[in-house]
Design a protein around this motif. Structure first.
Motif, PDB file in Angstrom:
ATOM      1  N   VAL A 340       0.864  -1.181   0.000  1.00 20.48           N
ATOM      2  CA  VAL A 340       0.000   0.000   0.000  1.00 20.48           C
ATOM      3  C   VAL A 340       0.900   1.231   0.000  1.00 20.48           C
ATOM      4  O   VAL A 340       1.526   1.565   1.013  1.00 20.48           O
ATOM      5  CB  VAL A 340      -0.938  -0.005   1.220  1.00 20.48           C
ATOM      6  CG1 VAL A 340      -1.850   1.220   1.189  1.00 20.48           C
ATOM      7  CG2 VAL A 340      -1.763  -1.293   1.256  1.00 20.48           C
ATOM      8  N   ASN A 341       0.975   1.880  -1.154  1.00 26.23           N
ATOM      9  CA  ASN A 341       1.889   3.008  -1.346  1.00 26.23           C
ATOM     10  C   ASN A 341       1.144   4.334  -1.470  1.00 26.23           C
ATOM     11  O   ASN A 341       0.000   4.366  -1.936  1.00 26.23           O
ATOM     12  CB  ASN A 341       2.713   2.806  -2.627  1.00 26.23           C
ATOM     13  CG  ASN A 341       3.626   1.603  -2.559  1.00 26.23           C
ATOM     14  OD1 ASN A 341       4.033   1.179  -1.481  1.00 26.23           O
ATOM     15  ND2 ASN A 341       3.948   1.039  -3.712  1.00 26.23           N
ATOM     16  N   ALA A 342       1.827   5.389  -1.102  1.00 29.09           N
ATOM     17  CA  ALA A 342       1.291   6.741  -1.289  1.00 29.09           C
ATOM     18  C   ALA A 342       1.618   7.178  -2.712  1.00 29.09           C
ATOM     19  O   ALA A 342       2.537   7.961  -2.960  1.00 29.09           O
ATOM     20  CB  ALA A 342       1.895   7.707  -0.272  1.00 29.09           C
ATOM     21  N   ARG A 404      -9.667  -9.309  -1.626  1.00 34.06           N
ATOM     22  CA  ARG A 404     -10.683  -8.405  -2.187  1.00 34.06           C
ATOM     23  C   ARG A 404     -11.419  -7.673  -1.063  1.00 34.06           C
ATOM     24  O   ARG A 404     -11.611  -6.448  -1.110  1.00 34.06           O
ATOM     25  CB  ARG A 404     -11.682  -9.184  -3.031  1.00 34.06           C
ATOM     26  CG  ARG A 404     -11.152  -9.662  -4.363  1.00 34.06           C
ATOM     27  CD  ARG A 404     -12.256 -10.250  -5.237  1.00 34.06           C
ATOM     28  NE  ARG A 404     -11.685 -10.877  -6.429  1.00 34.06           N
ATOM     29  CZ  ARG A 404     -11.391 -12.166  -6.515  1.00 34.06           C
ATOM     30  NH1 ARG A 404     -11.645 -12.983  -5.493  1.00 34.06           N
ATOM     31  NH2 ARG A 404     -10.860 -12.655  -7.626  1.00 34.06           N
ATOM     32  N   ALA A 405     -11.836  -8.413  -0.050  1.00 35.02           N
ATOM     33  CA  ALA A 405     -12.568  -7.815   1.062  1.00 35.02           C
ATOM     34  C   ALA A 405     -11.683  -6.852   1.849  1.00 35.02           C
ATOM     35  O   ALA A 405     -12.129  -5.771   2.266  1.00 35.02           O
ATOM     36  CB  ALA A 405     -13.113  -8.905   1.973  1.00 35.02           C
ATOM     37  N   ALA A 406     -10.423  -7.221   2.039  1.00 34.09           N
ATOM     38  CA  ALA A 406      -9.514  -6.384   2.816  1.00 34.09           C
ATOM     39  C   ALA A 406      -9.170  -5.086   2.095  1.00 34.09           C
ATOM     40  O   ALA A 406      -9.094  -4.008   2.710  1.00 34.09           O
ATOM     41  CB  ALA A 406      -8.235  -7.158   3.134  1.00 34.09           C
ATOM     42  N   VAL A 407      -8.965  -5.168   0.775  1.00 36.31           N
ATOM     43  CA  VAL A 407      -8.701  -3.963  -0.015  1.00 36.31           C
ATOM     44  C   VAL A 407      -9.902  -3.012   0.064  1.00 36.31           C
ATOM     45  O   VAL A 407      -9.744  -1.796   0.198  1.00 36.31           O
ATOM     46  CB  VAL A 407      -8.378  -4.337  -1.483  1.00 36.31           C
ATOM     47  CG1 VAL A 407      -8.425  -3.108  -2.386  1.00 36.31           C
ATOM     48  CG2 VAL A 407      -7.000  -4.994  -1.571  1.00 36.31           C
ATOM     49  N   GLN A 408     -11.091  -3.575  -0.009  1.00 34.54           N
ATOM     50  CA  GLN A 408     -12.314  -2.767   0.070  1.00 34.54           C
ATOM     51  C   GLN A 408     -12.442  -2.099   1.435  1.00 34.54           C
ATOM     52  O   GLN A 408     -12.907  -0.964   1.559  1.00 34.54           O
ATOM     53  CB  GLN A 408     -13.532  -3.665  -0.189  1.00 34.54           C
ATOM     54  CG  GLN A 408     -14.867  -2.952  -0.190  1.00 34.54           C
ATOM     55  CD  GLN A 408     -15.100  -2.128  -1.439  1.00 34.54           C
ATOM     56  OE1 GLN A 408     -14.453  -2.355  -2.455  1.00 34.54           O
ATOM     57  NE2 GLN A 408     -16.007  -1.168  -1.361  1.00 34.54           N
ATOM     58  N   ALA A 409     -12.018  -2.803   2.496  1.00 34.11           N
ATOM     59  CA  ALA A 409     -12.205  -2.303   3.857  1.00 34.11           C
ATOM     60  C   ALA A 409     -11.108  -1.336   4.312  1.00 34.11           C
ATOM     61  O   ALA A 409     -11.288  -0.621   5.292  1.00 34.11           O
ATOM     62  CB  ALA A 409     -12.272  -3.482   4.826  1.00 34.11           C
ATOM     63  N   PHE A 410      -9.975  -1.330   3.610  1.00 38.84           N
ATOM     64  CA  PHE A 410      -8.845  -0.481   4.003  1.00 38.84           C
ATOM     65  C   PHE A 410      -9.139   0.958   3.559  1.00 38.84           C
ATOM     66  O   PHE A 410      -9.241   1.239   2.372  1.00 38.84           O
ATOM     67  CB  PHE A 410      -7.571  -0.992   3.339  1.00 38.84           C
ATOM     68  CG  PHE A 410      -6.296  -0.641   4.064  1.00 38.84           C
ATOM     69  CD1 PHE A 410      -6.148   0.543   4.763  1.00 38.84           C
ATOM     70  CD2 PHE A 410      -5.206  -1.507   4.027  1.00 38.84           C
ATOM     71  CE1 PHE A 410      -4.977   0.858   5.424  1.00 38.84           C
ATOM     72  CE2 PHE A 410      -4.025  -1.212   4.680  1.00 38.84           C
ATOM     73  CZ  PHE A 410      -3.908  -0.028   5.384  1.00 38.84           C
ATOM     74  N   LEU A 419      -4.569   1.683  -3.522  1.00 39.83           N
ATOM     75  CA  LEU A 419      -5.545   0.623  -3.258  1.00 39.83           C
ATOM     76  C   LEU A 419      -6.497   0.365  -4.434  1.00 39.83           C
ATOM     77  O   LEU A 419      -6.818  -0.803  -4.710  1.00 39.83           O
ATOM     78  CB  LEU A 419      -6.335   0.943  -1.985  1.00 39.83           C
ATOM     79  CG  LEU A 419      -5.577   0.708  -0.666  1.00 39.83           C
ATOM     80  CD1 LEU A 419      -6.303   1.372   0.494  1.00 39.83           C
ATOM     81  CD2 LEU A 419      -5.386  -0.781  -0.398  1.00 39.83           C
ATOM     82  N   PRO A 420      -6.959   1.392  -5.150  1.00 40.11           N
ATOM     83  CA  PRO A 420      -7.822   1.110  -6.303  1.00 40.11           C
ATOM     84  C   PRO A 420      -7.144   0.243  -7.372  1.00 40.11           C
ATOM     85  O   PRO A 420      -7.821  -0.514  -8.077  1.00 40.11           O
ATOM     86  CB  PRO A 420      -8.151   2.504  -6.851  1.00 40.11           C
ATOM     87  CG  PRO A 420      -8.058   3.396  -5.652  1.00 40.11           C
ATOM     88  CD  PRO A 420      -6.903   2.835  -4.861  1.00 40.11           C
ATOM     89  N   PHE A 421      -5.824   0.338  -7.491  1.00 40.59           N
ATOM     90  CA  PHE A 421      -5.135  -0.527  -8.447  1.00 40.59           C
ATOM     91  C   PHE A 421      -5.294  -1.988  -8.063  1.00 40.59           C
ATOM     92  O   PHE A 421      -5.498  -2.859  -8.927  1.00 40.59           O
ATOM     93  CB  PHE A 421      -3.648  -0.180  -8.547  1.00 40.59           C
ATOM     94  CG  PHE A 421      -2.855  -1.240  -9.257  1.00 40.59           C
ATOM     95  CD1 PHE A 421      -2.913  -1.369 -10.635  1.00 40.59           C
ATOM     96  CD2 PHE A 421      -2.086  -2.152  -8.541  1.00 40.59           C
ATOM     97  CE1 PHE A 421      -2.217  -2.374 -11.291  1.00 40.59           C
ATOM     98  CE2 PHE A 421      -1.387  -3.162  -9.194  1.00 40.59           C
ATOM     99  CZ  PHE A 421      -1.455  -3.271 -10.569  1.00 40.59           C
ATOM    100  N   PHE A 422      -5.183  -2.285  -6.771  1.00 39.47           N
ATOM    101  CA  PHE A 422      -5.308  -3.676  -6.343  1.00 39.47           C
ATOM    102  C   PHE A 422      -6.719  -4.206  -6.550  1.00 39.47           C
ATOM    103  O   PHE A 422      -6.899  -5.379  -6.896  1.00 39.47           O
ATOM    104  CB  PHE A 422      -4.864  -3.817  -4.887  1.00 39.47           C
ATOM    105  CG  PHE A 422      -3.424  -3.450  -4.667  1.00 39.47           C
ATOM    106  CD1 PHE A 422      -2.422  -4.066  -5.391  1.00 39.47           C
ATOM    107  CD2 PHE A 422      -3.066  -2.459  -3.767  1.00 39.47           C
ATOM    108  CE1 PHE A 422      -1.089  -3.719  -5.222  1.00 39.47           C
ATOM    109  CE2 PHE A 422      -1.750  -2.098  -3.580  1.00 39.47           C
ATOM    110  CZ  PHE A 422      -0.757  -2.726  -4.305  1.00 39.47           C
TER     111      PHE A 422
END
Length: 448
Positions: A340-342, A404-410, A419-422
């Motif tokens: 997860v990068n800035a 998928r769920a974790a990316v959505q929740a982060f 995060l949208p890339f993932f």
């Protein structure tokens, strides 16, 4: 076990090392720059020492400042993390000369593996497959061209002293080679103080697979599985998973055995990673380089083996046996990590800023190694990595679902975030199938 430790790093890896050290009852000392004064790793260490301004050359790469901090805080050992001085043989030697324990391989091994050409030659002598390439630096564009014609285009033009995906370019023909040779040589001299250039076969469709090794106190080298690292931008990793979906059991066994030979060839001690390119078309792997340190992506290995790699590093540095039986290692399930990068999720350009929202996912099978929290500022002085999101499932399908769920929740707001890339990647049929290579991000971005 050693009783005190200085962590010569910052952000998530410093915080992660402190966490294990605290569990083991080891007193920890953080060193920090002026820019990092409020970050969690500074607060969570038992002691923190300011070592300089934001500029890494004056702080995290400042050998004198770090050794002075170690003397002031009366520590026994120094853990370098990754990046900065972690693969600096002179720093490792200086730590030992000051009577401190270096948590990593010896300076000799770091030096032997630090030059890509020397490393290639050592590995070839040890029976580890290497891609066709030069056995000595190409001293001129003409020498590089002669080598490329012998090897066959396309070729990779690489800084021999480079690392982290820097100092690399692809040349498809003679004109391209001359142009890239001059660029890479100039970059290498500027960034690494060494303009040596390696010419190597370039594989257009290739996978990047690496093996985690541990050199134990009794001289044994053990392999803790492999990691698939083929999702990259600018030759730098974004996603890692284990086991690799590309390997058959037989090819996996060959790869792990070769990695052990690589470690044995240099008398390796402590944690390291043998990086390879895997050509699916020819079902052949080739040695790429050895990273003489802990890797960013080590948590996926920890997840499937149930082993704390930082603990093993500290035990080896203390002269102790590992906590696991090297002859009875088993893989449980599948793990995936995303960085997860800035940075913006389209062009991957850095987007620093102050974090106004930071909500980590809190569900089963999910781990977050973060270097920041709400209220902290991501500055342009350092790498854009804010956190690592790691998931573990019974198999790859479950790991993907959890990711998928974790990316959505982060939730992250303030800086730009990738995060949208993932989320996009996890909907990509090529990635989901497991049949992907290092060109996947470029192909995703080429789609209009």
């Amino acid at each position: 076990m050693l009783s005190s430790l200085l962590v010569a790093n910052r952000g998530e890896i410093a915080r992660r090392i402190v966490r294990t050290a605290r569990r083991l009852g080891i007193r920890t000392v953080a060193v920090y720059s002026e820019a990092d004064a409020g970050l969690p790793f500074v607060v969570e260490a038992d002691e923190a020492v300011l070592i300089g301004p934001a500029n890494p050359a004056q702080s995290y790469r400042n050998t004198e400042a770090i050794l002075t901090a170690a003397k002031m805080s009366r520590v026994e050992a120094i853990h370098p993390g990754y990046g900065f001085l972690s693969e600096n043989a002179a720093f490792a030697a200086a730590v030992a000369e000051h009577g401190l324990i270096w948590v990593g391989p010896g300076a000799e091994a770091i030096d032997a593996m630090g030059d890509k050409i020397n490393a290639r030659n050592l590995m070839a002598a040890a029976g580890v497959p290497v891609a066709p390439g030069t056995e000595a630096p190409a001293q001129s564009a003409d020498e590089a061209l002669a080598a490329a014609e012998r090897i066959g285009f396309p070729v990779m033009v690489k800084a021999a002293a480079g690392g982290g995906g820097m100092g690399m370019a692809v040349a498809n023909d003679a004109d391209g080679l001359r142009a890239e040779y001059d660029k890479v040589r100039a970059f290498a001299e500027r960034m690494f103080g060494d303009g040596s250039v390696l010419i190597e076969r370039y594989f257009p469709r290739v996978r990047h697979i690496e093996v985690q090794i541990l050199g134990l106190c009794d001289g044994r080298v053990v392999a803790l599985g492999e990691r698939e690292c083929s999702v990259q931008r600018r030759n730098q990793k974004l996603v890692e998973e284990t086991p690799s979906p590309a390997l058959t059991p037989a090819r996996r066994a060959d790869l792990l055995a070769a990695a052990v030979r690589a470690g044995e060839a240099v008398g390796y001690r402590n944690a390291g990673t043998v990086e390879c390119l895997y050509d699916p078309a020819g079902d052949q792997f080739y040695f790429l380089e050895m990273n003489t340190r802990l890797q960013v992506e080590h948590p996926v290995t920890e997840a499937v083996f149930g082993v704390d790699l930082v603990e093993q590093q500290l035990r080896i540095a203390s002269g102790l046996e590992p906590t696991f039986d090297p002859g009875a290692l088993t893989v449980t399930g599948h793990a995936i990590e995303v960085r997860v990068n800035a940075e913006d999720p389209k062009r991957f350009l850095p987007g620093p800023g102050t974090i106004t929202t930071w909500v980590e996912p809190q569900t089963a099978g999910v781990r977050v190694d973060s270097g920041y929290t709400e209220g902290n500022t991501v500055t342009p002085s350092y790498d854009s990595l804010m956190a690592k999101l790691i998931v573990h499932g019974e198999d790859r399908a479950e790991a993907l679902a959890r990711l998928r769920a974790a990316v959505q929740a982060f939730e992250v707001a303030g800086p730009k975030v990738n995060l949208p890339f993932f989320a996009e990647l996890l909907d990509n049929p090529e990635f989901v199938s497991g049949d992907y290579d290092t060109g996947i991000v470029a192909r995703m971005r080429a789609v209009k």
